[in-house]
Design a protein around this motif. Structure first.
Motif, PDB file in Angstrom:
ATOM      1  N   LYS A  93       0.734  -1.142   0.042  1.00 40.58           N
ATOM      2  CA  LYS A  93      -0.071   0.024  -0.126  1.00 40.58           C
ATOM      3  C   LYS A  93       1.004   1.333  -0.062  1.00 40.58           C
ATOM      4  N   VAL A  94       1.133   1.928  -1.309  1.00 37.94           N
ATOM      5  CA  VAL A  94       2.329   2.798  -1.241  1.00 37.94           C
ATOM      6  C   VAL A  94       1.605   4.171  -1.243  1.00 37.94           C
ATOM      7  N   ALA A  95       1.955   4.991  -0.321  1.00 43.33           N
ATOM      8  CA  ALA A  95       1.657   6.384  -0.260  1.00 43.33           C
ATOM      9  C   ALA A  95       2.683   7.260  -0.762  1.00 43.33           C
ATOM     10  N   THR A  96       2.367   8.131  -1.634  1.00 44.54           N
ATOM     11  CA  THR A  96       3.367   9.049  -2.140  1.00 44.54           C
ATOM     12  C   THR A  96       3.123  10.471  -1.761  1.00 44.54           C
ATOM     13  N   VAL A  97       1.987  10.736  -0.939  1.00 46.86           N
ATOM     14  CA  VAL A  97       1.607  12.014  -0.216  1.00 46.86           C
ATOM     15  C   VAL A  97       1.175  11.761   1.261  1.00 46.86           C
ATOM     16  N   LEU A  98       1.851  12.194   2.273  1.00 45.54           N
ATOM     17  CA  LEU A  98       1.555  12.057   3.555  1.00 45.54           C
ATOM     18  C   LEU A  98       0.631  13.195   4.255  1.00 45.54           C
ATOM     19  N   PHE A  99      -0.261  13.152   4.978  1.00 44.82           N
ATOM     20  CA  PHE A  99      -0.689  14.234   5.599  1.00 44.82           C
ATOM     21  C   PHE A  99      -0.705  13.860   7.388  1.00 44.82           C
ATOM     22  N   GLY A 100       0.497  14.373   8.073  1.00 47.56           N
ATOM     23  CA  GLY A 100       0.448  14.271   9.352  1.00 47.56           C
ATOM     24  C   GLY A 100      -0.396  15.201  10.108  1.00 47.56           C
ATOM     25  N   ILE A 101      -1.389  14.633  10.746  1.00 47.87           N
ATOM     26  CA  ILE A 101      -2.377  15.640  11.320  1.00 47.87           C
ATOM     27  C   ILE A 101      -2.204  15.561  12.948  1.00 47.87           C
ATOM     28  N   ALA A 102      -2.771  16.524  13.560  1.00 45.26           N
ATOM     29  CA  ALA A 102      -2.981  16.673  15.036  1.00 45.26           C
ATOM     30  C   ALA A 102      -4.388  17.534  15.406  1.00 45.26           C
ATOM     31  N   GLY A 103      -5.309  17.174  15.901  1.00 39.74           N
ATOM     32  CA  GLY A 103      -6.374  17.779  16.138  1.00 39.74           C
ATOM     33  C   GLY A 103      -7.044  18.052  17.561  1.00 39.74           C
ATOM     34  N   VAL A 104      -6.984  19.070  18.045  1.00 39.50           N
ATOM     35  CA  VAL A 104      -7.867  19.510  19.480  1.00 39.50           C
ATOM     36  C   VAL A 104      -9.346  18.917  19.237  1.00 39.50           C
ATOM     37  N   GLY A 105      -9.389  18.432  20.328  1.00 43.77           N
ATOM     38  CA  GLY A 105     -10.855  17.868  20.490  1.00 43.77           C
ATOM     39  C   GLY A 105     -11.362  16.888  19.382  1.00 43.77           C
ATOM     40  N   ASN A 106     -12.187  17.082  18.541  1.00 38.79           N
ATOM     41  CA  ASN A 106     -12.489  16.261  17.345  1.00 38.79           C
ATOM     42  C   ASN A 106     -12.224  16.654  16.025  1.00 38.79           C
ATOM     43  N   GLU A 107     -11.204  17.836  16.180  1.00 38.22           N
ATOM     44  CA  GLU A 107     -10.920  18.549  15.052  1.00 38.22           C
ATOM     45  C   GLU A 107     -10.272  17.635  13.929  1.00 38.22           C
ATOM     46  N   HIS A 108      -9.647  16.348  14.578  1.00 46.48           N
ATOM     47  CA  HIS A 108      -8.679  15.559  13.601  1.00 46.48           C
ATOM     48  C   HIS A 108      -9.948  14.849  12.612  1.00 46.48           C
ATOM     49  N   LEU A 109     -11.123  14.582  13.053  1.00 46.53           N
ATOM     50  CA  LEU A 109     -11.927  14.036  12.144  1.00 46.53           C
ATOM     51  C   LEU A 109     -12.389  14.849  10.890  1.00 46.53           C
ATOM     52  N   ASP A 110     -12.389  16.332  11.270  1.00 46.02           N
ATOM     53  CA  ASP A 110     -12.682  17.224  10.253  1.00 46.02           C
ATOM     54  C   ASP A 110     -11.548  17.162   9.308  1.00 46.02           C
ATOM     55  N   LEU A 111     -10.185  17.082   9.728  1.00 41.34           N
ATOM     56  CA  LEU A 111      -9.251  17.058   8.981  1.00 41.34           C
ATOM     57  C   LEU A 111      -9.200  16.023   8.069  1.00 41.34           C
ATOM     58  N   ILE A 112      -9.230  14.837   8.606  1.00 44.68           N
ATOM     59  CA  ILE A 112      -9.381  13.717   7.793  1.00 44.68           C
ATOM     60  C   ILE A 112     -10.267  13.546   6.662  1.00 44.68           C
ATOM     61  N   GLN A 113     -11.478  13.953   7.213  1.00 44.12           N
ATOM     62  CA  GLN A 113     -12.653  13.998   6.132  1.00 44.12           C
ATOM     63  C   GLN A 113     -12.260  14.874   4.854  1.00 44.12           C
ATOM     64  N   LYS A 114     -11.796  16.405   5.293  1.00 45.94           N
ATOM     65  CA  LYS A 114     -11.586  17.276   4.060  1.00 45.94           C
ATOM     66  C   LYS A 114     -10.441  16.732   3.300  1.00 45.94           C
ATOM     67  N   ILE A 115      -9.452  15.908   3.878  1.00 50.16           N
ATOM     68  CA  ILE A 115      -8.153  15.531   3.382  1.00 50.16           C
ATOM     69  C   ILE A 115      -9.042  14.370   2.304  1.00 50.16           C
ATOM     70  N   SER A 116      -9.499  13.517   2.661  1.00 49.82           N
ATOM     71  CA  SER A 116     -10.185  12.480   2.246  1.00 49.82           C
ATOM     72  C   SER A 116     -10.935  12.668   0.902  1.00 49.82           C
ATOM     73  N   ILE A 117     -11.763  13.794   1.151  1.00 52.26           N
ATOM     74  CA  ILE A 117     -12.747  14.291   0.065  1.00 52.26           C
ATOM     75  C   ILE A 117     -12.035  14.732  -0.949  1.00 52.26           C
ATOM     76  N   PHE A 118     -10.736  15.601  -0.635  1.00 49.66           N
ATOM     77  CA  PHE A 118      -9.967  16.104  -1.809  1.00 49.66           C
ATOM     78  C   PHE A 118      -8.971  14.958  -2.324  1.00 49.66           C
ATOM     79  N   CYS A 119      -8.588  13.981  -1.467  1.00 48.85           N
ATOM     80  CA  CYS A 119      -7.789  12.997  -2.339  1.00 48.85           C
ATOM     81  C   CYS A 119      -8.575  11.855  -2.964  1.00 48.85           C
ATOM     82  N   ALA A 120     -10.010  11.829  -2.717  1.00 51.28           N
ATOM     83  CA  ALA A 120     -10.930  10.855  -3.270  1.00 51.28           C
ATOM     84  C   ALA A 120     -10.665  10.957  -4.759  1.00 51.28           C
ATOM     85  N   ASP A 121     -10.549  12.028  -5.476  1.00 57.24           N
ATOM     86  CA  ASP A 121     -10.083  12.123  -6.805  1.00 57.24           C
ATOM     87  C   ASP A 121      -8.499  11.938  -6.964  1.00 57.24           C
TER      88      ASP A 121
END
Length: 145
Positions: A93-121
């Motif tokens: 499972k090869v990754a060519t782009v890494l998104f290291g994230i940290a989120g206060v509270g549940n903000e990490h879930l928002d970050l993951i969702q927005k990154i995932s939507i952008f990278c779904a394409d």
């Protein structure tokens, strides 16, 4: 949240997924987003459940127990042209782009969702993987993260 250009790295190369995750974690530490104790929790998180998300991206982040190590929400984007394998020999499972994230509270879930939507394409992932400058990568994320 705006992307901090100092946390965007181009043309990186890693010998292992652990090395790649540690690199992302150290960038978050240096940026003042997390304490150093967050970094081992990022590796632990990947051991519990892979941070590989498909479409050649991985989103390293810490465990729920490490939330207390997050000072403020942040993201690092690391381009890895040769890729880093987050899978196994039998199931790479090869990754060519890494998104290291940290989120206060549940903000990490928002970050993951927005990154995932952008990278779904996958075309968007290719743009990130082929970007020649930090500015180019930051422009792709000129929306609220």
């Amino acid at each position: 949240m705006k992307i901090n250009k100092n946390l965007v790295k181009l043309n990186e190369n890693f010998a292992s997924k652990e090395e790649a995750i540690e690199f992302c974690g150290k960038l978050l530490v240096e940026g003042g987003y997390v304490t150093p104790d967050y970094v081992p929790a990022m590796i632990q998180r990947n051991e519990e459940l892979s941070v590989y998300m498909g479409n050649f991206i991985a989103i390293p982040h810490g465990t729920d127990a490490a939330k207390k190590e997050v000072k403020k929400s942040g993201i690092t984007i690391v381009q890895v042209p040769r890729g880093v394998d987050f899978g196994t020999e039998d199931d790479p499972k090869v990754a060519t782009v890494l998104f290291g994230i940290a989120g206060v509270g549940n903000e990490h879930l928002d970050l993951i969702q927005k990154i995932s939507i952008f990278c779904a394409d996958v075309d968007n992932v290719v743009k990130l993987a082929d970007a020649q400058s930090k500015d180019e990568i930051v422009e792709y994320f000129d929306f609220d993260l």
